[in-house]
Scaffold this motif. Structure first.
Motif, PDB file in Angstrom:
ATOM      1  N   UNK A   1     -37.524  -0.690 -24.396  1.00  0.00           N
ATOM      2  CA  UNK A   1     -37.664   0.702 -23.965  1.00  0.00           C
ATOM      3  C   UNK A   1     -36.490   1.564 -24.368  1.00  0.00           C
ATOM      4  N   UNK A   2     -36.757   2.850 -24.544  1.00  0.00           N
ATOM      5  CA  UNK A   2     -35.722   3.804 -24.925  1.00  0.00           C
ATOM      6  C   UNK A   2     -35.936   5.115 -24.171  1.00  0.00           C
ATOM      7  N   UNK A   3     -34.830   5.840 -23.974  1.00  0.00           N
ATOM      8  CA  UNK A   3     -34.895   7.187 -23.415  1.00  0.00           C
ATOM      9  C   UNK A   3     -34.121   8.130 -24.329  1.00  0.00           C
ATOM     10  N   UNK A   4     -34.670   9.334 -24.513  1.00  0.00           N
ATOM     11  CA  UNK A   4     -34.025  10.357 -25.334  1.00  0.00           C
ATOM     12  C   UNK A   4     -33.447  11.428 -24.403  1.00  0.00           C
ATOM     13  N   UNK A   5     -32.178  11.763 -24.648  1.00  0.00           N
ATOM     14  CA  UNK A   5     -31.467  12.735 -23.810  1.00  0.00           C
ATOM     15  C   UNK A   5     -30.959  13.898 -24.664  1.00  0.00           C
ATOM     16  N   UNK A   6     -30.748  15.038 -23.995  1.00  0.00           N
ATOM     17  CA  UNK A   6     -30.109  16.179 -24.634  1.00  0.00           C
ATOM     18  C   UNK A   6     -28.925  16.635 -23.788  1.00  0.00           C
TER      19      UNK A   6
ATOM     20  N   UNK B   1     -29.806  26.163 -32.993  1.00  0.00           N
ATOM     21  CA  UNK B   1     -30.225  24.901 -33.616  1.00  0.00           C
ATOM     22  C   UNK B   1     -31.492  24.347 -32.975  1.00  0.00           C
ATOM     23  N   UNK B   2     -31.595  24.447 -31.638  1.00  0.00           N
ATOM     24  CA  UNK B   2     -32.800  23.970 -30.955  1.00  0.00           C
ATOM     25  C   UNK B   2     -34.006  24.781 -31.406  1.00  0.00           C
ATOM     26  N   UNK B   3     -33.866  26.088 -31.436  1.00  0.00           N
ATOM     27  CA  UNK B   3     -34.972  26.958 -31.830  1.00  0.00           C
ATOM     28  C   UNK B   3     -35.373  26.726 -33.278  1.00  0.00           C
ATOM     29  N   UNK B   4     -34.404  26.468 -34.120  1.00  0.00           N
ATOM     30  CA  UNK B   4     -34.689  26.184 -35.534  1.00  0.00           C
ATOM     31  C   UNK B   4     -35.502  24.896 -35.668  1.00  0.00           C
ATOM     32  N   UNK B   5     -35.137  23.865 -34.888  1.00  0.00           N
ATOM     33  CA  UNK B   5     -35.881  22.610 -34.922  1.00  0.00           C
ATOM     34  C   UNK B   5     -37.318  22.818 -34.459  1.00  0.00           C
ATOM     35  N   UNK B   6     -37.513  23.638 -33.434  1.00  0.00           N
ATOM     36  CA  UNK B   6     -38.865  23.935 -32.957  1.00  0.00           C
ATOM     37  C   UNK B   6     -39.660  24.654 -34.037  1.00  0.00           C
ATOM     38  N   UNK B   7     -39.061  25.672 -34.627  1.00  0.00           N
ATOM     39  CA  UNK B   7     -39.749  26.459 -35.656  1.00  0.00           C
ATOM     40  C   UNK B   7     -40.195  25.609 -36.838  1.00  0.00           C
TER      41      UNK B   7
ATOM     42  N   UNK C   1     -32.593  15.640 -34.553  1.00  0.00           N
ATOM     43  CA  UNK C   1     -31.491  14.756 -34.956  1.00  0.00           C
ATOM     44  C   UNK C   1     -30.656  15.381 -36.058  1.00  0.00           C
ATOM     45  N   UNK C   2     -31.290  16.199 -36.896  1.00  0.00           N
ATOM     46  CA  UNK C   2     -30.563  16.851 -37.981  1.00  0.00           C
ATOM     47  C   UNK C   2     -29.834  18.102 -37.505  1.00  0.00           C
ATOM     48  N   UNK C   3     -30.486  18.889 -36.641  1.00  0.00           N
ATOM     49  CA  UNK C   3     -29.911  20.164 -36.214  1.00  0.00           C
ATOM     50  C   UNK C   3     -28.882  20.012 -35.099  1.00  0.00           C
ATOM     51  N   UNK C   4     -29.136  19.109 -34.143  1.00  0.00           N
ATOM     52  CA  UNK C   4     -28.213  18.961 -33.017  1.00  0.00           C
ATOM     53  C   UNK C   4     -27.859  17.487 -32.781  1.00  0.00           C
ATOM     54  N   UNK C   5     -27.312  16.811 -33.777  1.00  0.00           N
ATOM     55  CA  UNK C   5     -26.966  15.394 -33.583  1.00  0.00           C
ATOM     56  C   UNK C   5     -25.934  15.189 -32.490  1.00  0.00           C
TER      57      UNK C   5
ATOM     58  N   UNK D   1     -28.125   4.258 -29.407  1.00  0.00           N
ATOM     59  CA  UNK D   1     -28.863   4.156 -30.659  1.00  0.00           C
ATOM     60  C   UNK D   1     -28.310   5.165 -31.664  1.00  0.00           C
ATOM     61  N   UNK D   2     -28.042   4.703 -32.885  1.00  0.00           N
ATOM     62  CA  UNK D   2     -27.644   5.622 -33.956  1.00  0.00           C
ATOM     63  C   UNK D   2     -28.858   6.455 -34.388  1.00  0.00           C
ATOM     64  N   UNK D   3     -28.611   7.678 -34.795  1.00  0.00           N
ATOM     65  CA  UNK D   3     -29.705   8.578 -35.166  1.00  0.00           C
ATOM     66  C   UNK D   3     -30.102   8.414 -36.632  1.00  0.00           C
ATOM     67  N   UNK D   4     -30.341   7.173 -37.037  1.00  0.00           N
ATOM     68  CA  UNK D   4     -30.813   6.905 -38.393  1.00  0.00           C
ATOM     69  C   UNK D   4     -32.323   7.076 -38.445  1.00  0.00           C
TER      70      UNK D   4
END
Length: 369
Positions: free
Chosen positions: A265-270, A37-43, A245-249, A210-213
Protein backbone atom coordinates in the motif's frame (compact mmCIF):
# COMPACT_ATOMS: atom_id res chain seq x y z
CA UNK A 1 -10.89 51.62 -7.08
CA UNK A 2 -9.60 53.50 -10.11
CA UNK A 3 -6.18 51.90 -9.69
CA UNK A 4 -7.64 48.38 -9.53
CA UNK A 5 -8.86 46.22 -12.40
CA UNK A 6 -9.56 42.53 -12.90
CA UNK A 7 -8.34 40.35 -15.74
CA UNK A 8 -9.58 36.90 -16.77
CA UNK A 9 -6.94 34.42 -17.99
CA UNK A 10 -7.68 31.35 -20.12
CA UNK A 11 -4.47 29.72 -18.90
CA UNK A 12 -2.19 30.07 -15.91
CA UNK A 13 0.60 30.46 -18.48
CA UNK A 14 -0.73 33.97 -19.17
CA UNK A 15 0.29 35.07 -15.67
CA UNK A 16 3.78 35.62 -14.30
CA UNK A 17 4.55 32.66 -12.02
CA UNK A 18 6.50 34.66 -9.43
CA UNK A 19 3.83 37.36 -9.21
CA UNK A 20 1.02 34.82 -8.83
CA UNK A 21 2.83 32.85 -6.11
CA UNK A 22 3.83 36.07 -4.34
CA UNK A 23 0.14 36.83 -3.82
CA UNK A 24 -0.54 33.26 -2.66
CA UNK A 25 2.30 33.39 -0.14
CA UNK A 26 1.38 36.82 1.24
CA UNK A 27 -2.39 36.44 1.43
CA UNK A 28 -4.29 35.22 4.48
CA UNK A 29 -5.86 32.22 2.74
CA UNK A 30 -3.32 31.06 0.14
CA UNK A 31 -2.51 27.35 0.03
CA UNK A 32 -0.58 24.82 -2.06
CA UNK A 33 -3.77 24.39 -4.11
CA UNK A 34 -3.66 28.07 -5.11
CA UNK A 35 -0.09 27.86 -6.32
CA UNK A 36 0.82 28.41 -9.96
CA UNK A 37 2.44 24.96 -10.24
CA UNK A 38 -0.63 23.11 -8.93
CA UNK A 39 -2.93 24.93 -11.33
CA UNK A 40 -0.56 24.28 -14.22
CA UNK A 41 -0.58 20.54 -13.45
CA UNK A 42 -4.39 20.56 -13.42
CA UNK A 43 -4.58 22.46 -16.70
CA UNK A 44 -2.16 20.20 -18.54
CA UNK A 45 -3.60 16.86 -17.43
CA UNK A 46 -7.36 17.33 -16.88
CA UNK A 47 -10.04 18.37 -19.35
CA UNK A 48 -11.04 21.50 -17.45
CA UNK A 49 -11.22 24.99 -18.95
CA UNK A 50 -9.23 27.53 -16.89
CA UNK A 51 -10.84 30.87 -16.07
CA UNK A 52 -8.38 32.32 -13.58
CA UNK A 53 -8.81 35.87 -12.37
CA UNK A 54 -6.27 38.40 -11.14
CA UNK A 55 -6.98 41.80 -9.66
CA UNK A 56 -4.12 44.13 -10.52
CA UNK A 57 -2.94 47.47 -9.27
CA UNK A 58 -0.80 49.32 -11.80
CA UNK A 59 -0.12 46.02 -13.56
CA UNK A 60 0.85 44.06 -10.43
CA UNK A 61 -1.49 41.36 -9.06
CA UNK A 62 -2.83 42.02 -5.56
CA UNK A 63 -5.34 39.14 -5.62
CA UNK A 64 -5.72 35.82 -7.44
CA UNK A 65 -8.85 33.72 -7.91
CA UNK A 66 -8.36 30.32 -9.60
CA UNK A 67 -11.38 28.90 -11.42
CA UNK A 68 -12.09 25.97 -13.72
CA UNK A 69 -15.09 25.18 -15.92
CA UNK A 70 -16.06 21.53 -15.39
CA UNK A 71 -19.00 19.18 -15.85
CA UNK A 72 -21.66 19.45 -13.17
CA UNK A 73 -22.08 16.92 -10.35
CA UNK A 74 -24.98 14.54 -9.86
CA UNK A 75 -27.88 14.57 -10.41
CA UNK A 76 -27.32 14.32 -14.14
CA UNK A 77 -28.77 17.02 -16.32
CA UNK A 78 -30.90 14.43 -18.14
CA UNK A 79 -32.67 13.63 -14.87
CA UNK A 80 -33.20 17.32 -14.14
CA UNK A 81 -36.37 17.71 -16.19
CA UNK A 82 -37.50 14.10 -15.82
CA UNK A 83 -37.87 14.47 -12.03
CA UNK A 84 -38.98 18.10 -11.84
CA UNK A 85 -42.44 19.54 -12.51
CA UNK A 86 -42.50 21.79 -15.55
CA UNK A 87 -43.96 24.51 -13.35
CA UNK A 88 -40.57 24.74 -11.67
CA UNK A 89 -38.85 25.69 -14.91
CA UNK A 90 -41.57 27.77 -16.51
CA UNK A 91 -42.55 27.40 -20.15
CA UNK A 92 -41.32 24.01 -21.36
CA UNK A 93 -40.82 25.39 -24.85
CA UNK A 94 -38.32 27.90 -23.49
CA UNK A 95 -36.10 25.20 -21.97
CA UNK A 96 -33.07 24.69 -24.27
CA UNK A 97 -32.29 21.26 -25.63
CA UNK A 98 -29.99 19.54 -23.16
CA UNK A 99 -28.26 17.78 -26.01
CA UNK A 100 -27.56 21.07 -27.74
CA UNK A 101 -26.58 23.06 -24.63
CA UNK A 102 -24.59 20.92 -22.16
CA UNK A 103 -24.55 22.62 -18.80
CA UNK A 104 -21.37 23.06 -16.81
CA UNK A 105 -20.20 24.71 -13.60
CA UNK A 106 -17.38 27.07 -12.69
CA UNK A 107 -15.58 26.04 -9.51
CA UNK A 108 -12.73 27.57 -7.56
CA UNK A 109 -11.00 25.18 -7.66
CA UNK A 110 -10.75 21.43 -8.24
CA UNK A 111 -9.07 19.16 -7.34
CA UNK A 112 -8.07 20.76 -4.06
CA UNK A 113 -9.48 23.96 -2.63
CA UNK A 114 -9.70 27.51 -3.89
CA UNK A 115 -11.35 30.82 -3.18
CA UNK A 116 -9.96 34.35 -3.43
CA UNK A 117 -6.41 35.01 -2.20
CA UNK A 118 -6.18 38.74 -1.44
CA UNK A 119 -3.31 40.86 -0.17
CA UNK A 120 -4.82 44.37 0.02
CA UNK A 121 -7.94 46.53 -0.55
CA UNK A 122 -10.11 43.57 0.48
CA UNK A 123 -13.59 45.00 -0.08
CA UNK A 124 -12.77 46.67 -3.39
CA UNK A 125 -11.03 43.55 -4.63
CA UNK A 126 -14.00 41.35 -3.68
CA UNK A 127 -16.35 43.62 -5.61
CA UNK A 128 -14.15 43.25 -8.69
CA UNK A 129 -13.95 39.48 -8.29
CA UNK A 130 -17.75 39.28 -8.20
CA UNK A 131 -17.81 41.26 -11.45
CA UNK A 132 -15.39 38.77 -12.96
CA UNK A 133 -17.67 35.85 -12.07
CA UNK A 134 -20.41 37.33 -14.23
CA UNK A 135 -17.94 37.48 -17.12
CA UNK A 136 -16.60 33.92 -16.85
CA UNK A 137 -20.03 32.31 -16.38
CA UNK A 138 -21.53 32.25 -19.87
CA UNK A 139 -24.90 30.84 -20.92
CA UNK A 140 -23.85 27.19 -20.53
CA UNK A 141 -22.76 27.59 -16.90
CA UNK A 142 -25.31 26.36 -14.37
CA UNK A 143 -23.61 27.70 -11.23
CA UNK A 144 -20.47 29.10 -9.67
CA UNK A 145 -18.97 27.26 -6.69
CA UNK A 146 -16.37 28.43 -4.22
CA UNK A 147 -14.81 25.48 -2.39
CA UNK A 148 -12.51 26.75 0.35
CA UNK A 149 -10.25 24.93 2.76
CA UNK A 150 -9.56 27.48 5.48
CA UNK A 151 -12.17 28.40 8.08
CA UNK A 152 -10.86 31.96 7.75
CA UNK A 153 -13.05 32.17 4.64
CA UNK A 154 -16.00 32.59 7.01
CA UNK A 155 -15.01 36.27 7.02
CA UNK A 156 -16.72 36.37 3.61
CA UNK A 157 -19.92 34.59 4.69
CA UNK A 158 -22.27 37.58 4.82
CA UNK A 159 -20.59 39.25 1.86
CA UNK A 160 -21.20 36.18 -0.31
CA UNK A 161 -24.77 35.88 0.96
CA UNK A 162 -25.35 39.47 -0.15
CA UNK A 163 -24.05 38.48 -3.59
CA UNK A 164 -26.57 35.65 -3.82
CA UNK A 165 -24.36 32.72 -2.79
CA UNK A 166 -25.74 29.94 -0.63
CA UNK A 167 -23.57 27.90 1.79
CA UNK A 168 -23.14 24.12 1.62
CA UNK A 169 -21.85 21.99 4.51
CA UNK A 170 -22.05 18.46 3.13
CA UNK A 171 -18.32 17.69 3.33
CA UNK A 172 -15.66 17.97 6.01
CA UNK A 173 -12.06 17.15 6.87
CA UNK A 174 -10.45 15.68 9.98
CA UNK A 175 -7.34 17.44 11.21
CA UNK A 176 -4.77 16.45 13.85
CA UNK A 177 -2.76 19.08 15.72
CA UNK A 178 0.89 18.05 15.24
CA UNK A 179 2.16 20.35 17.98
CA UNK A 180 1.16 17.63 20.47
CA UNK A 181 3.54 14.77 21.31
CA UNK A 182 2.96 11.49 19.49
CA UNK A 183 1.94 9.76 22.74
CA UNK A 184 -0.81 12.33 23.24
CA UNK A 185 -1.94 12.04 19.62
CA UNK A 186 -2.11 8.26 19.89
CA UNK A 187 -3.91 8.40 23.24
CA UNK A 188 -6.60 10.55 21.64
CA UNK A 189 -7.35 7.89 19.03
CA UNK A 190 -10.13 5.37 19.46
CA UNK A 191 -9.15 2.12 21.12
CA UNK A 192 -9.71 0.28 17.83
CA UNK A 193 -7.15 2.45 16.01
CA UNK A 194 -4.54 2.17 18.76
CA UNK A 195 -4.93 -1.61 18.74
CA UNK A 196 -4.55 -1.78 14.94
CA UNK A 197 -1.37 0.31 15.09
CA UNK A 198 0.13 -2.02 17.71
CA UNK A 199 -0.75 -5.06 15.58
CA UNK A 200 0.81 -3.39 12.57
CA UNK A 201 4.07 -2.85 14.44
CA UNK A 202 4.14 -6.52 15.44
CA UNK A 203 3.54 -7.58 11.82
CA UNK A 204 6.97 -6.15 10.91
CA UNK A 205 5.46 -4.08 8.14
CA UNK A 206 7.82 -1.21 7.29
CA UNK A 207 7.27 2.18 5.66
CA UNK A 208 9.62 3.89 3.22
CA UNK A 209 9.66 7.10 1.25
CA UNK A 210 9.16 6.64 -2.50
CA UNK A 211 11.29 8.42 -5.10
CA UNK A 212 9.26 10.26 -7.74
CA UNK A 213 10.60 8.22 -10.66
CA UNK A 214 8.41 7.18 -13.58
CA UNK A 215 8.41 3.52 -12.49
CA UNK A 216 7.47 4.41 -8.91
CA UNK A 217 4.74 6.74 -10.11
CA UNK A 218 3.31 4.02 -12.35
CA UNK A 219 3.25 1.53 -9.47
CA UNK A 220 1.64 4.12 -7.20
CA UNK A 221 -0.95 4.86 -9.86
CA UNK A 222 -1.66 1.16 -10.46
CA UNK A 223 -2.51 0.68 -6.81
CA UNK A 224 -4.38 3.99 -6.60
CA UNK A 225 -6.58 3.09 -9.58
CA UNK A 226 -7.35 -0.34 -8.08
CA UNK A 227 -8.14 1.30 -4.73
CA UNK A 228 -10.53 3.87 -6.23
CA UNK A 229 -12.18 1.28 -8.49
CA UNK A 230 -12.83 -0.90 -5.45
CA UNK A 231 -14.53 1.93 -3.54
CA UNK A 232 -16.21 3.34 -6.69
CA UNK A 233 -14.40 6.64 -6.36
CA UNK A 234 -13.35 9.16 -9.00
CA UNK A 235 -10.11 8.16 -10.76
CA UNK A 236 -7.78 10.90 -11.97
CA UNK A 237 -5.59 10.06 -14.99
CA UNK A 238 -1.96 9.04 -14.65
CA UNK A 239 -0.96 12.24 -16.43
CA UNK A 240 -2.15 14.23 -13.41
CA UNK A 241 0.27 12.36 -11.15
CA UNK A 242 3.05 12.86 -13.69
CA UNK A 243 2.45 16.58 -13.93
CA UNK A 244 2.32 17.02 -10.16
CA UNK A 245 5.61 15.17 -9.74
CA UNK A 246 7.16 17.41 -12.38
CA UNK A 247 5.64 20.73 -11.29
CA UNK A 248 5.77 20.38 -7.50
CA UNK A 249 8.27 17.62 -6.63
CA UNK A 250 9.18 19.48 -3.45
CA UNK A 251 5.53 19.52 -2.42
CA UNK A 252 4.70 15.88 -3.30
CA UNK A 253 5.47 13.01 -0.94
CA UNK A 254 4.71 9.30 -1.35
CA UNK A 255 5.11 6.71 1.41
CA UNK A 256 4.93 2.95 0.77
CA UNK A 257 4.24 0.13 3.23
CA UNK A 258 6.10 -3.15 2.68
CA UNK A 259 5.59 -6.59 4.21
CA UNK A 260 7.67 -9.67 3.49
CA UNK A 261 9.40 -7.78 0.70
CA UNK A 262 6.10 -6.95 -1.02
CA UNK A 263 4.46 -3.57 -1.51
CA UNK A 264 1.15 -3.60 0.39
CA UNK A 265 0.00 0.00 0.00
CA UNK A 266 0.95 3.61 -0.62
CA UNK A 267 -0.33 7.06 0.31
CA UNK A 268 0.24 10.28 -1.64
CA UNK A 269 0.67 13.52 0.32
CA UNK A 270 0.97 17.20 -0.53
CA UNK A 271 2.97 19.65 1.54
CA UNK A 272 1.05 22.85 2.18
CA UNK A 273 3.81 25.09 3.49
CA UNK A 274 1.52 28.13 3.23
CA UNK A 275 -0.86 26.56 5.78
CA UNK A 276 1.69 24.49 7.77
CA UNK A 277 -0.27 21.39 6.79
CA UNK A 278 0.56 17.88 5.57
CA UNK A 279 -2.32 16.73 3.33
CA UNK A 280 -3.14 13.04 2.96
CA UNK A 281 -4.74 13.02 -0.48
CA UNK A 282 -4.60 9.86 -2.62
CA UNK A 283 -4.93 6.33 -1.14
CA UNK A 284 -3.26 3.51 -3.04
CA UNK A 285 -3.91 0.17 -1.35
CA UNK A 286 -4.45 -2.01 -4.37
CA UNK A 287 -5.85 -5.20 -2.86
CA UNK A 288 -8.08 -5.83 0.15
CA UNK A 289 -5.87 -8.75 1.18
CA UNK A 290 -3.16 -6.22 2.03
CA UNK A 291 -5.19 -4.93 4.96
CA UNK A 292 -3.97 -7.86 7.06
CA UNK A 293 -0.60 -6.03 7.19
CA UNK A 294 -2.22 -2.82 8.54
CA UNK A 295 -0.77 -0.53 5.86
CA UNK A 296 -3.30 2.24 6.46
CA UNK A 297 -2.60 2.59 10.17
CA UNK A 298 1.17 2.38 9.74
CA UNK A 299 1.23 4.83 6.84
CA UNK A 300 -0.75 7.36 8.85
CA UNK A 301 1.49 6.83 11.88
CA UNK A 302 4.64 7.24 9.82
CA UNK A 303 3.37 10.35 8.03
CA UNK A 304 2.18 11.99 11.25
CA UNK A 305 5.58 11.46 12.87
CA UNK A 306 7.35 12.64 9.70
CA UNK A 307 5.17 15.75 9.60
CA UNK A 308 6.02 16.54 13.22
CA UNK A 309 9.75 16.17 12.48
CA UNK A 310 9.44 18.51 9.50
CA UNK A 311 7.73 21.18 11.60
CA UNK A 312 4.21 20.99 10.18
CA UNK A 313 1.43 22.01 12.56
CA UNK A 314 -1.45 20.03 11.08
CA UNK A 315 -2.15 16.63 9.55
CA UNK A 316 -5.15 16.69 7.21
CA UNK A 317 -6.99 13.41 6.52
CA UNK A 318 -8.63 14.75 3.37
CA UNK A 319 -12.22 15.43 2.40
CA UNK A 320 -15.07 13.13 3.36
CA UNK A 321 -18.84 13.34 3.40
CA UNK A 322 -20.27 14.84 6.58
CA UNK A 323 -22.29 11.84 7.72
CA UNK A 324 -21.88 9.52 10.67
CA UNK A 325 -23.39 6.72 8.55
CA UNK A 326 -20.43 6.68 6.15
CA UNK A 327 -17.65 4.16 6.80
CA UNK A 328 -14.89 6.51 5.65
CA UNK A 329 -16.16 9.25 7.99
CA UNK A 330 -16.22 6.88 10.97
CA UNK A 331 -12.81 5.44 10.11
CA UNK A 332 -11.11 8.85 9.95
CA UNK A 333 -12.98 10.03 13.05
CA UNK A 334 -11.36 7.26 15.09
CA UNK A 335 -7.91 8.80 14.57
CA UNK A 336 -8.97 11.55 16.96
CA UNK A 337 -8.82 14.44 14.53
CA UNK A 338 -10.97 17.53 14.82
CA UNK A 339 -13.78 17.68 12.21
CA UNK A 340 -13.60 20.87 10.15
CA UNK A 341 -16.33 21.79 7.65
CA UNK A 342 -15.34 22.18 4.03
CA UNK A 343 -16.74 25.60 3.28
CA UNK A 344 -18.60 25.80 0.00
CA UNK A 345 -20.79 28.51 -1.48
CA UNK A 346 -22.76 28.26 -4.69
CA UNK A 347 -24.67 30.74 -6.83
CA UNK A 348 -26.95 29.89 -9.72
CA UNK A 349 -26.00 31.43 -13.05
CA UNK A 350 -28.78 30.04 -15.26
CA UNK A 351 -32.13 31.55 -14.16
CA UNK A 352 -34.04 29.11 -16.36
CA UNK A 353 -32.62 25.87 -14.99
CA UNK A 354 -31.02 26.61 -11.62
CA UNK A 355 -34.24 26.25 -9.62
CA UNK A 356 -35.12 23.01 -11.39
CA UNK A 357 -31.66 21.64 -10.84
CA UNK A 358 -31.85 22.34 -7.10
CA UNK A 359 -35.19 20.53 -6.87
CA UNK A 360 -33.78 17.50 -8.70
CA UNK A 361 -30.68 17.53 -6.47
CA UNK A 362 -32.84 17.73 -3.37
CA UNK A 363 -34.78 14.64 -4.48
CA UNK A 364 -31.51 12.87 -5.24
CA UNK A 365 -30.14 13.66 -1.77
CA UNK A 366 -33.29 12.40 -0.06
CA UNK A 367 -32.85 9.09 -1.85
CA UNK A 368 -29.05 8.71 -1.58
CA UNK A 369 -28.08 10.53 1.64
Amino acid sequence: MADLAFRVHDSIDAVNENQWNHVVEHSTNGSVFHRYEWLKAVEESLSYDPKHVTVEKKGNPVAVFPNFVTDIDLPSVSSLLENTPLSAVGDAASVPSLGEVPLRRVISATPGYGGPAITTNEEEVLDLLMESVDEICDGNVLNHVIKAKETEYMRYGKYLAKQGYQPKLTDCRFEIDLTYDWDDIEANMAKERRKAIRKGRKSETTVREVDLTTDELRETYRQYRANMTRVRGHVYPFEFFERLAEEIPDRTKIFAAEADGEDVGRYVYFLDDERDTLHYYFPAIGDESNFEHYPSELLHEHAIKWGKEQGYNYYDFGSTGSTFKDGVFRYKEKYGGRPIPTLQWEKGQSPLLWGAYKLARSAYRKKVY
